[in-house]
Design a protein around this motif. Structure first.
Motif, PDB file in Angstrom:
ATOM      1  N   ALA A 404       4.552   3.418   7.032  1.00 32.03           N
ATOM      2  CA  ALA A 404       4.497   3.951   5.667  1.00 32.03           C
ATOM      3  C   ALA A 404       5.180   5.315   5.589  1.00 32.03           C
ATOM      4  CB  ALA A 404       3.045   4.059   5.214  1.00 32.03           C
ATOM      5  N   TYR A 405       5.059   6.112   6.639  1.00 34.46           N
ATOM      6  CA  TYR A 405       5.710   7.435   6.680  1.00 34.46           C
ATOM      7  C   TYR A 405       7.231   7.273   6.709  1.00 34.46           C
ATOM      8  CZ  TYR A 405       6.918  12.134   8.355  1.00 34.46           C
ATOM      9  OH  TYR A 405       7.460  13.388   8.497  1.00 34.46           O
ATOM     10  N   ARG A 406       7.706   6.356   7.527  1.00 31.80           N
ATOM     11  CA  ARG A 406       9.156   6.126   7.608  1.00 31.80           C
ATOM     12  C   ARG A 406       9.715   5.691   6.257  1.00 31.80           C
ATOM     13  NH1 ARG A 406       9.176   2.712  13.309  1.00 31.80           N
ATOM     14  NH2 ARG A 406       9.412   4.510  14.724  1.00 31.80           N
ATOM     15  N   GLN A 407       8.978   4.818   5.576  1.00 28.26           N
ATOM     16  CA  GLN A 407       9.444   4.349   4.265  1.00 28.26           C
ATOM     17  C   GLN A 407       9.411   5.473   3.228  1.00 28.26           C
ATOM     18  OE1 GLN A 407       6.625   1.129   4.042  1.00 28.26           O
ATOM     19  NE2 GLN A 407       8.153  -0.413   4.628  1.00 28.26           N
ATOM     20  N   LEU A 408       8.392   6.317   3.300  1.00 28.81           N
ATOM     21  CA  LEU A 408       8.338   7.493   2.425  1.00 28.81           C
ATOM     22  C   LEU A 408       9.510   8.419   2.721  1.00 28.81           C
ATOM     23  CD1 LEU A 408       6.983   9.442   0.423  1.00 28.81           C
ATOM     24  CD2 LEU A 408       5.555  10.255   2.333  1.00 28.81           C
ATOM     25  N   ARG A 409       9.793   8.629   3.981  1.00 33.17           N
ATOM     26  CA  ARG A 409      10.905   9.511   4.368  1.00 33.17           C
ATOM     27  C   ARG A 409      12.223   8.992   3.830  1.00 33.17           C
ATOM     28  NH1 ARG A 409      11.036  10.149  10.549  1.00 33.17           N
ATOM     29  NH2 ARG A 409      11.884   8.041  10.416  1.00 33.17           N
ATOM     30  N   ALA A 410      12.467   7.683   3.963  1.00 25.67           N
ATOM     31  CA  ALA A 410      13.721   7.113   3.472  1.00 25.67           C
ATOM     32  C   ALA A 410      13.855   7.293   1.964  1.00 25.67           C
ATOM     33  CB  ALA A 410      13.804   5.631   3.838  1.00 25.67           C
ATOM     34  N   ALA A 411      12.748   7.060   1.233  1.00 21.55           N
ATOM     35  CA  ALA A 411      12.794   7.215  -0.226  1.00 21.55           C
ATOM     36  C   ALA A 411      12.994   8.665  -0.620  1.00 21.55           C
ATOM     37  CB  ALA A 411      11.502   6.669  -0.834  1.00 21.55           C
ATOM     38  N   ALA A 412      12.357   9.594   0.087  1.00 20.22           N
ATOM     39  CA  ALA A 412      12.472  11.019  -0.238  1.00 20.22           C
ATOM     40  C   ALA A 412      13.862  11.556   0.096  1.00 20.22           C
ATOM     41  CB  ALA A 412      11.410  11.807   0.512  1.00 20.22           C
ATOM     42  N   ILE A 413      14.439  11.079   1.186  1.00 19.72           N
ATOM     43  CA  ILE A 413      15.812  11.494   1.516  1.00 19.72           C
ATOM     44  C   ILE A 413      16.770  11.008   0.437  1.00 19.72           C
ATOM     45  CG2 ILE A 413      17.710  11.094   3.126  1.00 19.72           C
ATOM     46  CD1 ILE A 413      15.629  11.113   5.386  1.00 19.72           C
ATOM     47  N   ALA A 414      16.570   9.772  -0.035  1.00 18.24           N
ATOM     48  CA  ALA A 414      17.422   9.244  -1.096  1.00 18.24           C
ATOM     49  C   ALA A 414      17.265  10.058  -2.376  1.00 18.24           C
ATOM     50  CB  ALA A 414      17.079   7.772  -1.367  1.00 18.24           C
ATOM     51  N   ALA A 415      16.057  10.608  -2.590  1.00 19.65           N
ATOM     52  CA  ALA A 415      15.805  11.415  -3.793  1.00 19.65           C
ATOM     53  C   ALA A 415      16.076  12.904  -3.551  1.00 19.65           C
ATOM     54  CB  ALA A 415      14.368  11.214  -4.253  1.00 19.65           C
ATOM     55  N   ALA A 416      16.572  13.240  -2.353  1.00 13.80           N
ATOM     56  CA  ALA A 416      16.949  14.628  -2.006  1.00 13.80           C
ATOM     57  C   ALA A 416      15.762  15.588  -2.105  1.00 13.80           C
ATOM     58  CB  ALA A 416      18.100  15.108  -2.873  1.00 13.80           C
ATOM     59  N   CYS A 417      14.574  15.146  -1.658  1.00 20.90           N
ATOM     60  CA  CYS A 417      13.418  16.037  -1.703  1.00 20.90           C
ATOM     61  C   CYS A 417      12.535  15.855  -0.480  1.00 20.90           C
ATOM     62  CB  CYS A 417      12.616  15.809  -2.984  1.00 20.90           C
ATOM     63  SG  CYS A 417      11.966  14.122  -3.153  1.00 20.90           S
ATOM     64  N   TRP A 418      13.149  15.529   0.649  1.00 22.86           N
ATOM     65  CA  TRP A 418      12.356  15.232   1.836  1.00 22.86           C
ATOM     66  C   TRP A 418      11.560  16.428   2.364  1.00 22.86           C
ATOM     67  CZ3 TRP A 418       9.158  12.651   4.116  1.00 22.86           C
ATOM     68  CH2 TRP A 418       8.920  12.663   5.489  1.00 22.86           C
ATOM     69  N   PRO A 419      12.096  17.623   2.466  1.00 23.21           N
ATOM     70  CA  PRO A 419      11.297  18.732   3.016  1.00 23.21           C
ATOM     71  C   PRO A 419       9.958  18.902   2.289  1.00 23.21           C
ATOM     72  CG  PRO A 419      13.584  19.372   2.855  1.00 23.21           C
ATOM     73  CD  PRO A 419      13.464  18.062   2.158  1.00 23.21           C
ATOM     74  N   THR A 420       9.987  18.834   0.968  1.00 21.99           N
ATOM     75  CA  THR A 420       8.745  18.996   0.204  1.00 21.99           C
ATOM     76  C   THR A 420       7.792  17.838   0.453  1.00 21.99           C
ATOM     77  OG1 THR A 420       9.940  20.186  -1.530  1.00 21.99           O
ATOM     78  CG2 THR A 420       7.789  19.282  -2.101  1.00 21.99           C
ATOM     79  N   GLU A 421       8.317  16.619   0.423  1.00 22.46           N
ATOM     80  CA  GLU A 421       7.477  15.452   0.645  1.00 22.46           C
ATOM     81  C   GLU A 421       6.909  15.435   2.067  1.00 22.46           C
ATOM     82  OE1 GLU A 421       6.344  13.210  -1.397  1.00 22.46           O
ATOM     83  OE2 GLU A 421       7.456  13.969  -3.128  1.00 22.46           O
ATOM     84  N   ARG A 422       7.712  15.889   3.027  1.00 23.28           N
ATOM     85  CA  ARG A 422       7.243  15.920   4.422  1.00 23.28           C
ATOM     86  C   ARG A 422       6.073  16.873   4.572  1.00 23.28           C
ATOM     87  NH1 ARG A 422       8.384  18.741   9.442  1.00 23.28           N
ATOM     88  NH2 ARG A 422       8.136  17.262  11.189  1.00 23.28           N
ATOM     89  N   GLU A 423       6.190  18.036   3.938  1.00 20.71           N
ATOM     90  CA  GLU A 423       5.113  19.023   4.021  1.00 20.71           C
ATOM     91  C   GLU A 423       3.806  18.460   3.456  1.00 20.71           C
ATOM     92  OE1 GLU A 423       4.161  23.587   2.457  1.00 20.71           O
ATOM     93  OE2 GLU A 423       6.174  22.737   2.268  1.00 20.71           O
ATOM     94  N   LYS A 424       3.899  17.746   2.342  1.00 25.46           N
ATOM     95  CA  LYS A 424       2.704  17.155   1.739  1.00 25.46           C
ATOM     96  C   LYS A 424       2.129  16.054   2.631  1.00 25.46           C
ATOM     97  CE  LYS A 424       4.247  17.946  -3.043  1.00 25.46           C
ATOM     98  NZ  LYS A 424       4.674  17.268  -4.296  1.00 25.46           N
ATOM     99  N   ALA A 425       3.007  15.241   3.195  1.00 27.95           N
ATOM    100  CA  ALA A 425       2.547  14.142   4.043  1.00 27.95           C
ATOM    101  C   ALA A 425       1.859  14.664   5.293  1.00 27.95           C
ATOM    102  CB  ALA A 425       3.727  13.245   4.417  1.00 27.95           C
ATOM    103  N   LEU A 426       2.440  15.677   5.920  1.00 30.14           N
ATOM    104  CA  LEU A 426       1.831  16.242   7.123  1.00 30.14           C
ATOM    105  C   LEU A 426       0.499  16.907   6.809  1.00 30.14           C
ATOM    106  CD1 LEU A 426       4.936  17.747   8.982  1.00 30.14           C
ATOM    107  CD2 LEU A 426       3.776  15.560   9.379  1.00 30.14           C
ATOM    108  N   ALA A 427       0.389  17.490   5.626  1.00 30.88           N
ATOM    109  CA  ALA A 427      -0.881  18.105   5.224  1.00 30.88           C
ATOM    110  C   ALA A 427      -1.972  17.046   5.130  1.00 30.88           C
ATOM    111  CB  ALA A 427      -0.707  18.822   3.891  1.00 30.88           C
ATOM    112  N   LEU A 428      -1.642  15.882   4.600  1.00 30.91           N
ATOM    113  CA  LEU A 428      -2.611  14.794   4.536  1.00 30.91           C
ATOM    114  C   LEU A 428      -3.052  14.371   5.930  1.00 30.91           C
ATOM    115  CD1 LEU A 428      -1.116  12.465   1.754  1.00 30.91           C
ATOM    116  CD2 LEU A 428      -3.226  13.803   1.613  1.00 30.91           C
ATOM    117  N   LEU A 429      -2.104  14.301   6.859  1.00 26.41           N
ATOM    118  CA  LEU A 429      -2.424  13.874   8.208  1.00 26.41           C
ATOM    119  C   LEU A 429      -3.275  14.914   8.928  1.00 26.41           C
ATOM    120  CD1 LEU A 429       1.025  12.340   9.180  1.00 26.41           C
ATOM    121  CD2 LEU A 429      -1.111  11.087   8.881  1.00 26.41           C
ATOM    122  N   HIS A 430      -2.959  16.199   8.731  1.00 21.79           N
ATOM    123  CA  HIS A 430      -3.764  17.248   9.343  1.00 21.79           C
ATOM    124  C   HIS A 430      -5.186  17.227   8.792  1.00 21.79           C
ATOM    125  CE1 HIS A 430      -1.096  19.485  11.976  1.00 21.79           C
ATOM    126  NE2 HIS A 430      -0.121  19.346  11.080  1.00 21.79           N
ATOM    127  N   ALA A 431      -5.326  16.872   7.518  1.00 21.32           N
ATOM    128  CA  ALA A 431      -6.656  16.803   6.913  1.00 21.32           C
ATOM    129  C   ALA A 431      -7.469  15.660   7.518  1.00 21.32           C
ATOM    130  CB  ALA A 431      -6.533  16.615   5.405  1.00 21.32           C
TER     131      ALA A 431
END
Length: 555
Positions: A404-431
């Motif tokens: 699911a993370y890989r698929q999110l990454r691919a979609a976010a890269i296509a939308a040119a907003c991966w750094p922001t999405e990555r930060e949010k995703a990692l925050a969920l995982l740390h939680a």
């Protein structure tokens, strides 16, 4: 002789059957020789009829009536016949010529008999051969149109009672039963050929029902009952074609049969009768199918028949209606409908169904992943990348896996907003993660490694824990920059493996030793590695395969 040798027999039969076949050579009797075949009887547990097929470039093969031979194996009885043939090799040409001469002489003798003499001969053989009498009785009944007689005879042929013990026909007796039951197909076809196609059609249906009722009480491991069922289906189709049946009645029977257990035996497809039914009969077929489906909307057989009929008539709305009655809670049925609509070119409706599948799934973590992939792909195709990203984001929030993370990454890269999405995703995982929690932390380590963020993966593994495979990956990737940390991992894992045995463990241990050697080289402590392997060899010297592997790799 087709190049038959003891070596070939041994290869065909296997060592065990070949050796056992040697003891049965003296039990071979009544050998008959023809062009490319040899038949004989071999006495074993009982007397078995055996046939060897020889000649040409074909590999020798054979059949035997014993249980092992009926499973398609080259049994000991075939070996015995083969050895007998080899022993008589020099005499084979003479015996084959003698067999051809006997056949020719028999044909000439029969041709020369008068009608009365021939009848007397047949009557004599019928009196002595029960099976021959039964076959001729069926032919006679077919020729005179004795439907009642044929019906009675068919019931006798399909009766498994005489072959059953405690109500079940065991494998050893199934061949005899199916040989008998198979005569029914010929009887029905003979009736059609004699101009009684309507009666043949009726008897075919009755025979299908009778045979279906006994299937569960017969060990049909060889699938012979299915062959008989297919033969009855063909005989029924032939009779219908010859008889010109009542279309309404035929349509009703086809639907009833398709929804019955007997359908598995015959594999009759109602659509195979479309040319016979014509427009009026096909309409009746669809009407009866709809009635059956309305009476049991969630029945698998009813749904399958409706879908088959709807697709054949390109009636996409009926296909959708059938699906819509029983929607799967994970959105899979919505996906099927969306695909059908896409195929029909109704893309807007297809998109609506796919979106509905997401909305109607109670937990996005359980939704059919194929539906998410389908919808995300459609969003991307029509330029709705933000919606594709939102879908992938919601899926990851509900199901925090590496995929699911890989698929999110691919979609976010296509939308040119991966750094922001990555930060949010990692925050969920740390939680999710807690110290020494290899579940939440383990996913986070995998994700950081997949991102190529090895340093962050090290820190996460140290804080939350990791499994051995992850530690090994961290060590392998970090040897150039963190040789001391990698060395500590390798030594810990190697200590565990020294307590195990088996080549797989030895190969893994040697792989770790190569890593340990490289770490010591980078740290400038090669003598420490030499001392380590010396102690290891002394402790593990009884493991010869491990010592051999270490020698191969210069350890």
């Amino acid at each position: 002789m087709g190049g038959l040798t003891e070596a070939k027999l041994r290869a065909l039969a296997g060592e065990r059957s070949f050796e056992r076949g040697l003891a049965y050579v003296d039990e071979v009797s009544g050998a008959e020789f023809g062009d490319g075949w040899i038949r004989a009887s071999v006495r074993g547990t009982e007397r078995y009829e055996v046939e060897l097929l020889l000649g040409g470039r074909r590999k020798p093969a054979g059949t035997c009536g014993c249980p092992y031979g009926q499973e398609g194996n080259f049994c000991k009885h075939l070996v015995a016949l083969g050895l007998t043939v080899i022993a008589q090799e020099a005499d084979l040409p003479r015996r084959r010529k003698a067999a051809r001469d006997r056949t020719r002489h028999l044909d000439a003798w029969l041709t020369g008999l008068s009608r009365d003499d021939l009848l007397d001969l047949v009557r004599e053989e019928v009196a002595e051969d029960r099976n021959l009498r039964r076959r001729l009785e069926l032919r006679a009944a077919s020729a005179r149109g004795d439907v009642a007689g044929i019906r009675s005879r068919i019931r006798e042929l399909l009766d498994s009672g005489p072959f059953a013990q405690y109500g079940y026909v065991e494998y050893a007796d199934a061949r005899a039963y199916t040989d008998q039951a198979g005569q029914v197909v010929d009887a029905i076809r003979s009736l059609t050929a004699s101009g009684r196609a309507a009666d043949a059609m009726t008897l075919a249906r009755e025979a299908i029902g009778t045979l279906a009722a006994v299937v569960e009480s017969v060990d049909d491991s060889d699938g012979r009952l299915e062959e008989i069922g297919a033969g009855l289906a063909d005989a029924h189709h032939e009779a219908c074609r010859a008889a010109g049946p009542d279309l309404e009645e035929l349509a009703h029977w086809l639907v009833t049969h398709a929804l019955d257990d007997a359908a598995d035996l015959t594999d009759i497809d109602p659509l195979d009768y479309e040319d016979l039914l014509g427009e009026r009969g096909t309409a009746a077929l669809r009407r009866y199918a709809v009635e059956a489906w309305r009476a049991n909307r969630t029945g698998w057989a009813e749904k399958h028949l409706m879908q088959r009929l709807a697709k054949s008539g390109r009636d996409i709305d009926t296909v959708i209606a059938v699906h819509a009655v029983d929607l799967a809670p994970n959105g899979h049925t919505h996906l099927l409908v969306a695909r059908e609509l896409d195929t029909a070119g109704r893309t807007a409706e297809a998109l609506e169904w796919a979106e509905r599948g997401i909305r109607e799934t109670a937990d996005l973590a359980t939704v059919d992943t194929a539906l998410i992939d389908h919808l995300a792909d459609r969003y991307t195709r029509i330029g709705r990348s933000a919606d594709a990203l939102a879908l992938r984001r919601d899926r990851f929030a509900a199901c925090r896996t590496l995929l699911a993370y890989r698929q999110l990454r691919a979609a976010a890269i296509a939308a040119a907003c991966w750094p922001t999405e990555r930060e949010k995703a990692l925050a969920l995982l740390h939680a999710d993660a807690e110290p020494a929690d290899t579940r939440g932390g383990g996913v986070l380590v995998d994700i950081l490694l997949d991102d190529g963020d090895v340093e962050a993966a090290w820190r996460t593994a140290g804080e939350y824990g990791a499994h051995d495979g992850q530690w090994l990956t961290l060590a392998d990737r970090s040897r150039p920059t963190r040789p001391a940390d990698a060395l500590a991992v390798y030594l810990r894992l190697a200590t565990r493996l020294t307590r195990e045995t088996g080549n797989r463990a030895y190969e893994q241990l040697v792989g770790l030793l190569l890593g340990i050697r490289d770490c010591h080289r980078r740290l400038g402590t090669p003598d420490d590695f030499t001392a380590y392997t010396t102690d290891l060899r002394a402790a593990q010297k009884r493991k010869r395969n491990l010592m051999r592997l270490m020698d191969e790799y210069g350890l």
